[in-house]
Write a protein that holds these residues in place. Structure first.
Motif, PDB file in Angstrom:
ATOM      1  N   ALA A 137      -4.423  -0.910  -9.366  1.00  0.00           N
ATOM      2  CA  ALA A 137      -5.105  -1.296  -8.126  1.00  0.00           C
ATOM      3  C   ALA A 137      -4.756  -0.315  -7.023  1.00  0.00           C
ATOM      4  O   ALA A 137      -3.648   0.229  -6.985  1.00  0.00           O
ATOM      5  N   PHE A 138      -5.721  -0.133  -6.123  1.00  0.00           N
ATOM      6  CA  PHE A 138      -5.565   0.851  -5.047  1.00  0.00           C
ATOM      7  C   PHE A 138      -5.944   0.206  -3.712  1.00  0.00           C
ATOM      8  O   PHE A 138      -7.017   0.485  -3.160  1.00  0.00           O
ATOM      9  N   PRO A 139      -5.087  -0.696  -3.202  1.00  0.00           N
ATOM     10  CA  PRO A 139      -5.433  -1.378  -1.949  1.00  0.00           C
ATOM     11  C   PRO A 139      -5.521  -0.391  -0.788  1.00  0.00           C
ATOM     12  O   PRO A 139      -4.807   0.605  -0.761  1.00  0.00           O
ATOM     13  N   LYS A 140      -6.411  -0.726   0.153  1.00  0.00           N
ATOM     14  CA  LYS A 140      -6.587   0.163   1.317  1.00  0.00           C
ATOM     15  C   LYS A 140      -6.033  -0.465   2.589  1.00  0.00           C
ATOM     16  O   LYS A 140      -5.991   0.186   3.633  1.00  0.00           O
ATOM     17  N   THR A 141      -5.669  -1.750   2.499  1.00  0.00           N
ATOM     18  CA  THR A 141      -5.077  -2.403   3.673  1.00  0.00           C
ATOM     19  C   THR A 141      -3.845  -3.179   3.224  1.00  0.00           C
ATOM     20  O   THR A 141      -3.722  -3.550   2.046  1.00  0.00           O
ATOM     21  N   ILE A 142      -2.956  -3.429   4.185  1.00  0.00           N
ATOM     22  CA  ILE A 142      -1.753  -4.208   3.886  1.00  0.00           C
ATOM     23  C   ILE A 142      -2.165  -5.612   3.425  1.00  0.00           C
ATOM     24  O   ILE A 142      -1.568  -6.178   2.509  1.00  0.00           O
ATOM     25  N   GLN A 143      -3.214  -6.146   4.069  1.00  0.00           N
ATOM     26  CA  GLN A 143      -3.679  -7.487   3.673  1.00  0.00           C
ATOM     27  C   GLN A 143      -4.087  -7.502   2.207  1.00  0.00           C
ATOM     28  O   GLN A 143      -3.799  -8.452   1.476  1.00  0.00           O
ATOM     29  N   ALA A 144      -4.770  -6.438   1.768  1.00  0.00           N
ATOM     30  CA  ALA A 144      -5.204  -6.364   0.367  1.00  0.00           C
ATOM     31  C   ALA A 144      -3.990  -6.287  -0.561  1.00  0.00           C
ATOM     32  O   ALA A 144      -3.972  -6.911  -1.629  1.00  0.00           O
ATOM     33  N   LEU A 145      -2.969  -5.545  -0.143  1.00  0.00           N
ATOM     34  CA  LEU A 145      -1.747  -5.451  -0.951  1.00  0.00           C
ATOM     35  C   LEU A 145      -1.112  -6.841  -1.093  1.00  0.00           C
ATOM     36  O   LEU A 145      -0.756  -7.272  -2.202  1.00  0.00           O
ATOM     37  N   ILE A 146      -0.993  -7.531   0.032  1.00  0.00           N
ATOM     38  CA  ILE A 146      -0.372  -8.863   0.018  1.00  0.00           C
ATOM     39  C   ILE A 146      -1.194  -9.800  -0.871  1.00  0.00           C
ATOM     40  O   ILE A 146      -0.652 -10.564  -1.673  1.00  0.00           O
ATOM     41  N   HIS A 147      -2.507  -9.682  -0.761  1.00  0.00           N
ATOM     42  CA  HIS A 147      -3.407 -10.519  -1.548  1.00  0.00           C
ATOM     43  C   HIS A 147      -3.208 -10.274  -3.050  1.00  0.00           C
ATOM     44  O   HIS A 147      -3.108 -11.212  -3.845  1.00  0.00           O
ATOM     45  N   LEU A 148      -3.136  -9.003  -3.414  1.00  0.00           N
ATOM     46  CA  LEU A 148      -2.953  -8.644  -4.830  1.00  0.00           C
ATOM     47  C   LEU A 148      -1.648  -9.202  -5.386  1.00  0.00           C
ATOM     48  O   LEU A 148      -1.598  -9.744  -6.492  1.00  0.00           O
ATOM     49  N   VAL A 149      -0.584  -9.051  -4.596  1.00  0.00           N
ATOM     50  CA  VAL A 149       0.727  -9.510  -5.060  1.00  0.00           C
ATOM     51  C   VAL A 149       0.719 -11.030  -5.203  1.00  0.00           C
ATOM     52  O   VAL A 149       1.239 -11.582  -6.179  1.00  0.00           O
ATOM     53  N   ARG A 150       0.068 -11.696  -4.241  1.00  0.00           N
ATOM     54  CA  ARG A 150       0.007 -13.158  -4.322  1.00  0.00           C
ATOM     55  C   ARG A 150      -0.745 -13.584  -5.587  1.00  0.00           C
ATOM     56  O   ARG A 150      -0.291 -14.438  -6.340  1.00  0.00           O
ATOM     57  N   LEU A 151      -1.896 -12.922  -5.837  1.00  0.00           N
ATOM     58  CA  LEU A 151      -2.690 -13.253  -7.027  1.00  0.00           C
ATOM     59  C   LEU A 151      -1.889 -13.023  -8.304  1.00  0.00           C
ATOM     60  O   LEU A 151      -1.878 -13.850  -9.213  1.00  0.00           O
ATOM     61  N   ALA A 152      -1.213 -11.872  -8.354  1.00  0.00           N
ATOM     62  CA  ALA A 152      -0.438 -11.542  -9.552  1.00  0.00           C
ATOM     63  C   ALA A 152       0.653 -12.591  -9.773  1.00  0.00           C
ATOM     64  O   ALA A 152       0.866 -13.054 -10.900  1.00  0.00           O
ATOM     65  N   ASN A 153       1.322 -12.986  -8.684  1.00  0.00           N
ATOM     66  CA  ASN A 153       2.371 -14.010  -8.814  1.00  0.00           C
ATOM     67  C   ASN A 153       1.789 -15.335  -9.284  1.00  0.00           C
ATOM     68  O   ASN A 153       2.335 -15.986 -10.173  1.00  0.00           O
TER      69      ASN A 153
END
Ligand SMILES: Cc1cc2nc3c(=O)[nH]c(=O)nc-3n(C[C@H](O)[C@H](O)[C@H](O)COP(=O)(O)OP(=O)(O)OC[C@H]3O[C@@H](n4cnc5c(N)ncnc54)[C@H](O)[C@@H]3O)c2cc1C
Length: 294
Positions: A34-50
């Motif tokens: 994954a290649f997030p472009k915003t901090i929000q997207a990064l946080i979202h990805l990590v939350r989903l993965a968890n």
């Protein structure tokens, strides 16, 4: 890896060869990258993965990593798209994906000194804080004021003292928290002089390091009172090859990919080097590169 969908604005590639992303150009495919472009997207990805129980790894520029030849059975989140930077009179706040070299160059343009040593380190701010990256007698610990990090759903701030910086290590190596951004204290100076110092370091790198071949920087940490490169050279190992991996002829502290090297080649060569140096000197070299298991 379990399936999970992400918002369309986050770029996700399936079965993405990690050799395309690692500086040494080895490593099999990640189930997803994954290649997030915003901090929000990064946080979202990590939350989903968890939430979905998906294993993940956060990487900046993968300049200090050896990915397994089978790849990574999970999600690799590359932070290179997170590039927010805010300058102030006394320093800079930079998102985790900001290139250290670009930051050092821009610091000079802003007349701010302290990052010159980082000019030429090919990693990101997040990777550099995690590793306490350093060169030419300076390191991240000398200039870091604080960092924001992600733990669970919360973005928290860690002050300098809580980083437990040691040689090529920080608290992040223990906690596994994700560095979101970092604040660096810099000092006013003459832009031309700052640029000149940074250039001197870059020239030294170009002269001494095998930048013409893919590599992962110094393969071994500097042992107390010695230099890994010198020990390896004195053991007569320059040019030693294993498959496509070679102990650099230019700088024995580097293993370069001369074409078609696998991570297994690199690991075997590292083992041979460790044994030979240990036999000759009694010093056991410790890897600086981080191996990422499948
Ligand atoms: C040619 C060359 C020269 C180099 N010279 C130097 C040098 O002079 N000094 C030096 O110290 N290093 C050097 N390195 C090594 C490397 O560039 C540094 O260690 C750098 O700090 C790694 O950053 P990265 O973004 O590539 O991290 P990666 O290699 O992607 O990751 C390294 C580790 O940091 C973790 N990480 C990355 N981003 C985050 C984040 N946001 N939050 C939490 N953890 C994170 C990863 O999970 C991984 O465990 C060199 C490498 C090369 C190829």
């Amino acid at each position: 890896m379990r399936e999970f969908s992400v918002p369309e604005n986050i770029k996700i590639l399936k079965n993405e060869p990690l050799s395309r992303h690692s500086s040494i150009k080895t490593g099999g495919p990640a189930a997803a990258a994954a290649f997030p472009k915003t901090i929000q997207a990064l946080i979202h990805l990590v939350r989903l993965a968890n939430e979905r129980g998906v294993r993940y790894l956060v990487s900046g520029n993968a300049t200090n990593l050896l990915f397994d030849d089978r790849g990574f059975d999970g999600l690799v989140i590359f932070t290179g798209g997170l590039r927010g930077v805010t300058w102030s009179a006394g320093g800079v706040t930079a998102d985790c994906g900001v290139s250290l070299t670009a930051l050092a160059r821009d610091a000079a343009a802003h007349g701010l000194s302290g990052l010159e040593f980082a000019y030429g380190i090919p990693g990101t701010v997040g990777g550099a804080v995690y590793m306490n990256a350093g060169a030419y007698g300076s390191e991240i610990a000398d200039i870091l004021l604080s960092s924001d990090y992600l733990r669970g759903d919360d973005v928290l701030t860690r002050g300098y003292c809580a980083h437990e910086f040691t040689y090529r290590s920080s608290i992040y190596r223990k906690t596994g928290d994700i560095v979101i951004r970092a604040v660096f204290t810099l000092f006013p100076g003459d832009p031309a002089e700052i640029r000149a110092r940074a250039k001197t370091y870059m020239n030294a790198r170009r002269e001494k390091q095998p930048l013409e071949y893919p590599n992962a920087g110094s393969i071994f940490k500097r042992p107390p009172g010695a230099y890994a490169g010198a020990l390896i050279e004195e053991a007569g190992l320059k040019g030693l090859r294993q498959g496509g991996a070679e102990v650099s002829e230019k700088h024995a502290g580097f293993i370069v990919n001369r074409g078609g090297a696998t991570t297994e080649d690199v690991l075997r060569l590292m083992e041979t080097v460790r044994e030979a140096v240990f036999k000759k000197t009694g010093i056991l070299l410790e890897p600086e590169v981080i191996r990422v298991p499948y």
